[in-house]
Design an enzyme around this catalytic site. Structure first.
Site, short mmCIF file in Angstrom:
data_model
loop_
_atom_site.label_atom_id
_atom_site.label_comp_id
_atom_site.label_asym_id
_atom_site.label_seq_id
_atom_site.Cartn_x
_atom_site.Cartn_y
_atom_site.Cartn_z
N ASP A 173 1.02 -1.03 0.04
CA ASP A 173 -0.03 0.03 0.22
C ASP A 173 0.94 1.26 -0.11
OD1 ASP A 173 -1.69 2.11 0.23
OD2 ASP A 173 -3.13 0.91 1.72
N ARG A 231 -13.36 -4.08 -4.90
CA ARG A 231 -14.11 -3.90 -6.02
C ARG A 231 -13.91 -5.02 -7.13
NH1 ARG A 231 -16.81 -1.90 -3.00
NH2 ARG A 231 -17.28 0.30 -2.68
N ASP A 255 -16.58 -11.57 -3.53
CA ASP A 255 -17.64 -10.99 -2.90
C ASP A 255 -17.94 -9.63 -3.82
OD1 ASP A 255 -19.59 -10.51 -1.08
OD2 ASP A 255 -18.61 -8.81 -0.22
N GLU A 260 -22.73 -5.69 -11.43
CA GLU A 260 -23.77 -6.09 -10.08
C GLU A 260 -24.94 -5.59 -10.41
OE1 GLU A 260 -21.67 -5.20 -6.64
OE2 GLU A 260 -19.96 -6.36 -6.70
N HIS A 279 -21.74 -9.42 -2.69
CA HIS A 279 -21.36 -8.04 -2.20
C HIS A 279 -21.75 -7.92 -0.69
CE1 HIS A 279 -19.29 -4.39 -3.92
NE2 HIS A 279 -18.94 -4.67 -2.60
#
Length: 305
Positions: A173, A231, A255, A260, A279
């Protein structure tokens, strides 16, 4: 005198959040509002604030609401809000970051464990009359390496769980200023090369769309487990399906998806080594309250300046 309006792009809000908004009229957009639905409601009610649960809020909605001051996300991911358009119009975008961190991190670990332990497959086999004790071998996670992409509130909570299970945790990150001692900072090449499992916990941006693709998946260890509770756009779905079917990827727990709700003909539905959930990682009774209260508080903080 008419109360100013909060528009909620969903069909409900936690009672504790509604109590904070007692000085406002709350208007709901419904269970699955389209962009056109949201634009029409903005034009009709001219809200001072929008709490985003579902659907997209773009420039057209902002232009339809001249009183709009703030767009507040019911959760942490703001990719469904046109942030450049908001900035150009002086509308502040805020998010209830961390409100659903525990829920999503737990769900990500549940998907990882379900993949490693073949939970869904074994359940189906037993219901079909089979007893695979003498032939089945699961994956043991203790001593394995998990690579995390994204070390925000969710990623760091997942890292704590993985560390407690005896896993080595790599984390990537570039925006994380401080990383816990149990997380080793790593570049993406190291994540691909050394991880037995990879879990995505980063926002979707133009720079990382389809981060997991044919090239990066081929750079991973053979038999890697992929988990995505972030995402869907982070994953090149055809490439992942091919990698699972070809054995490069052991299994995947997903997920979130590129489109979607998932279509009825989606090829993931025919692949038993891809475990699916709709999700719902951040959808718990506790997170529902925390996200609603956080979204309301964040919006009010902007309006009350």
């Amino acid at each position: 005198m008419k109360k100013p309006v909060f528009l909620v792009t969903g069909n409900d809000l936690a009672p504790a959040a509604l109590a904070l908004l007692r000085d406002y009229e709350v208007v709901y957009a419904g269970k699955a509002p389209t962009e056109d639905d949201i634009v029409a409601l903005c034009r009709r009610h001219d809200p001072v604030a929008v709490i985003v649960r579902y659907g997209k809020v773009g420039a057209a909605a902002m232009d339809a609401a001249p009183a709009l001051k703030v767009i507040s996300k019911h959760g942490s991911g703001t990719d469904t809000i046109d942030k450049p358009a908001a900035a150009a119009r002086g509308v502040q975008v805020v998010a209830a970051s961390g409100a659903n961190a525990a829920a999503v991190a737990e769900h990500a670990m549940a998907l990882l464990l379900a993949c490693a332990k073949s939970v869904v497959a074994l359940d189906g086999r037993m219901r079909g009359g089979h007893w695979d004790k003498s032939t089945h071998k699961s994956v043991e996670l203790e001593g394995r390496t998990v690579g995390l992409i994204g070390l925000g509130a969710i990623g760091q909570r997942f890292a704590r769980i993985a560390d407690a299970m005896g896993m080595r945790v790599l984390g990537h990150d570039p925006y994380a200023k401080e990383v816990p001692a149990h997380v080793e900072r790593a570049d993406l090449e190291t994540i691909w090369r050394e991880s037995d499992a990879i879990s995505l916990h980063c926002p979707l941006t133009a720079d990382n769309a389809k981060l997991l693709n044919a090239q990066t998946l081929s750079a991973c260890r053979k038999g890697v487990i992929i988990v995505n509770t972030a995402r869907g756009g982070l994953v090149d779905e055809p490439a992942l399906l091919e990698a699972v079917r070809g054995g490069q990827v052991h299994s995947a727990g997903l997920d979130s998806f590129a489109v979607e709700p998932m279509t009825a003909q989606h090829p993931f539905l025919d692949e038993p080594r891809i475990i699916l959930s709709p999700h719902v990682g951040g959808v718990t009774a506790d997170a529902y309250v925390k996200m609603g209260v956080g979204a309301a508080q964040n919006a009010l903080a902007v309006l009350n300046r």
